[in-house]
Design a protein around this motif. Sequence first.
Motif, PDB file in Angstrom:
ATOM      1  N   ASP A 279       0.811  -1.219   0.000  1.00  0.00           N
ATOM      2  CA  ASP A 279       0.000   0.000   0.000  1.00  0.00           C
ATOM      3  C   ASP A 279       0.844   1.270   0.000  1.00  0.00           C
ATOM      4  O   ASP A 279       0.362   2.322  -0.407  1.00  0.00           O
ATOM      5  CB  ASP A 279      -0.925   0.016   1.212  1.00  0.00           C
ATOM      6  CG  ASP A 279      -2.019  -1.028   1.097  1.00  0.00           C
ATOM      7  OD1 ASP A 279      -2.328  -1.450  -0.032  1.00  0.00           O
ATOM      8  OD2 ASP A 279      -2.561  -1.422   2.143  1.00  0.00           O
ATOM      9  N   ASP A 280       2.108   1.185   0.461  1.00  0.00           N
ATOM     10  CA  ASP A 280       2.914   2.391   0.542  1.00  0.00           C
ATOM     11  C   ASP A 280       3.966   2.480  -0.571  1.00  0.00           C
ATOM     12  O   ASP A 280       4.904   3.246  -0.475  1.00  0.00           O
ATOM     13  CB  ASP A 280       3.572   2.505   1.907  1.00  0.00           C
ATOM     14  CG  ASP A 280       4.415   1.281   2.262  1.00  0.00           C
ATOM     15  OD1 ASP A 280       4.270   0.238   1.605  1.00  0.00           O
ATOM     16  OD2 ASP A 280       5.211   1.385   3.208  1.00  0.00           O
ATOM     17  N   THR A 281       3.806   1.716  -1.639  1.00  0.00           N
ATOM     18  CA  THR A 281       4.685   1.828  -2.795  1.00  0.00           C
ATOM     19  C   THR A 281       3.868   1.820  -4.082  1.00  0.00           C
ATOM     20  O   THR A 281       2.707   1.423  -4.082  1.00  0.00           O
ATOM     21  CB  THR A 281       5.707   0.672  -2.874  1.00  0.00           C
ATOM     22  OG1 THR A 281       5.019  -0.559  -3.043  1.00  0.00           O
ATOM     23  CG2 THR A 281       6.592   0.610  -1.640  1.00  0.00           C
ATOM     24  N   ILE A 282       4.524   2.275  -5.136  1.00  0.00           N
ATOM     25  CA  ILE A 282       3.928   2.223  -6.465  1.00  0.00           C
ATOM     26  C   ILE A 282       4.956   1.604  -7.413  1.00  0.00           C
ATOM     27  O   ILE A 282       6.146   1.601  -7.124  1.00  0.00           O
ATOM     28  CB  ILE A 282       3.514   3.626  -6.966  1.00  0.00           C
ATOM     29  CG1 ILE A 282       4.713   4.577  -6.993  1.00  0.00           C
ATOM     30  CG2 ILE A 282       2.397   4.194  -6.118  1.00  0.00           C
ATOM     31  CD1 ILE A 282       4.435   5.922  -7.621  1.00  0.00           C
TER      32      ILE A 282
ATOM     33  N   ARG B  17       8.633   1.737  -5.664  1.00  0.00           N
ATOM     34  CA  ARG B  17       9.161   2.944  -5.027  1.00  0.00           C
ATOM     35  C   ARG B  17       8.072   3.577  -4.177  1.00  0.00           C
ATOM     36  O   ARG B  17       6.893   3.408  -4.446  1.00  0.00           O
ATOM     37  CB  ARG B  17       9.583   3.968  -6.087  1.00  0.00           C
ATOM     38  CG  ARG B  17      10.617   3.549  -7.118  1.00  0.00           C
ATOM     39  CD  ARG B  17      12.045   3.819  -6.740  1.00  0.00           C
ATOM     40  NE  ARG B  17      12.327   5.092  -6.122  1.00  0.00           N
ATOM     41  CZ  ARG B  17      12.481   6.264  -6.761  1.00  0.00           C
ATOM     42  NH1 ARG B  17      12.373   6.339  -8.060  1.00  0.00           N
ATOM     43  NH2 ARG B  17      12.754   7.357  -6.076  1.00  0.00           N
ATOM     44  N   PRO B  18       8.449   4.372  -3.175  1.00  0.00           N
ATOM     45  CA  PRO B  18       7.446   5.129  -2.434  1.00  0.00           C
ATOM     46  C   PRO B  18       6.820   6.171  -3.354  1.00  0.00           C
ATOM     47  O   PRO B  18       7.455   6.625  -4.306  1.00  0.00           O
ATOM     48  CB  PRO B  18       8.234   5.781  -1.298  1.00  0.00           C
ATOM     49  CG  PRO B  18       9.665   5.648  -1.639  1.00  0.00           C
ATOM     50  CD  PRO B  18       9.796   4.568  -2.668  1.00  0.00           C
ATOM     51  N   PRO B  19       5.589   6.572  -3.096  1.00  0.00           N
ATOM     52  CA  PRO B  19       4.898   7.486  -4.015  1.00  0.00           C
ATOM     53  C   PRO B  19       5.413   8.924  -4.007  1.00  0.00           C
ATOM     54  O   PRO B  19       5.083   9.689  -4.899  1.00  0.00           O
ATOM     55  CB  PRO B  19       3.442   7.423  -3.556  1.00  0.00           C
ATOM     56  CG  PRO B  19       3.502   6.956  -2.155  1.00  0.00           C
ATOM     57  CD  PRO B  19       4.722   6.098  -2.028  1.00  0.00           C
TER      58      PRO B  19
ATOM     59  N   GLN C 170      18.007   2.063   1.430  1.00  0.00           N
ATOM     60  CA  GLN C 170      19.302   2.411   0.843  1.00  0.00           C
ATOM     61  C   GLN C 170      19.121   3.137  -0.487  1.00  0.00           C
ATOM     62  O   GLN C 170      19.823   4.117  -0.753  1.00  0.00           O
ATOM     63  CB  GLN C 170      20.144   1.158   0.621  1.00  0.00           C
ATOM     64  CG  GLN C 170      20.638   0.512   1.896  1.00  0.00           C
ATOM     65  CD  GLN C 170      21.292  -0.826   1.625  1.00  0.00           C
ATOM     66  OE1 GLN C 170      20.706  -1.700   0.999  1.00  0.00           O
ATOM     67  NE2 GLN C 170      22.517  -0.974   2.095  1.00  0.00           N
ATOM     68  N   ARG C 171      18.185   2.666  -1.303  1.00  0.00           N
ATOM     69  CA  ARG C 171      17.953   3.303  -2.601  1.00  0.00           C
ATOM     70  C   ARG C 171      17.504   4.744  -2.434  1.00  0.00           C
ATOM     71  O   ARG C 171      17.996   5.645  -3.114  1.00  0.00           O
ATOM     72  CB  ARG C 171      16.902   2.529  -3.406  1.00  0.00           C
ATOM     73  CG  ARG C 171      17.386   1.198  -3.907  1.00  0.00           C
ATOM     74  CD  ARG C 171      16.445   0.601  -4.933  1.00  0.00           C
ATOM     75  NE  ARG C 171      15.047   0.672  -4.584  1.00  0.00           N
ATOM     76  CZ  ARG C 171      14.300  -0.360  -4.202  1.00  0.00           C
ATOM     77  NH1 ARG C 171      14.824  -1.563  -4.119  1.00  0.00           N
ATOM     78  NH2 ARG C 171      13.027  -0.192  -3.924  1.00  0.00           N
ATOM     79  N   GLU C 172      16.556   4.978  -1.546  1.00  0.00           N
ATOM     80  CA  GLU C 172      16.003   6.322  -1.393  1.00  0.00           C
ATOM     81  C   GLU C 172      16.966   7.277  -0.696  1.00  0.00           C
ATOM     82  O   GLU C 172      16.852   8.483  -0.844  1.00  0.00           O
ATOM     83  CB  GLU C 172      14.664   6.267  -0.662  1.00  0.00           C
ATOM     84  CG  GLU C 172      13.603   5.455  -1.388  1.00  0.00           C
ATOM     85  CD  GLU C 172      13.324   5.905  -2.819  1.00  0.00           C
ATOM     86  OE1 GLU C 172      13.284   7.121  -3.080  1.00  0.00           O
ATOM     87  OE2 GLU C 172      13.157   5.025  -3.684  1.00  0.00           O
TER      88      GLU C 172
END
Length: 112
Positions: A3-6, A23-25, A51-53
């Motif tokens: 629910d917290d990624t797209i 990824r997060p929205p 780590q990515r973000e």
Amino acid sequence: MTDDTITVRYTCPHCEAVTSLERPPNLADRSVTKLTQPGWEYATANDSAEQREAADGIEFVCGEDGPVTDLEGGSVDGCGRPFYLNFVRYEQGIELEPEPPTYGGPRFDFNE
């Protein structure tokens, strides 16, 4: 997908194969380039979401970081070349411009 990624799709600038990544929205994507931005640190697509973000961008290897598709969604082989997702970066609250700029084409100084 949670629910917290797209699911976000990135097109390889070498061969136009499409790579998808959860990824997060709240994205801060600036550009996708064939080369790294000088001084920027890149996570890999296989690193954790945190780590990515936290990095300056994400390095992809076309076809090696998961399945890739053509623009219509059909399965294809990737070209195996790296490409880079560059995030918007700030230093002391001021947005930094990438080097070279990712808009407007090449810039030349013809002054002597």
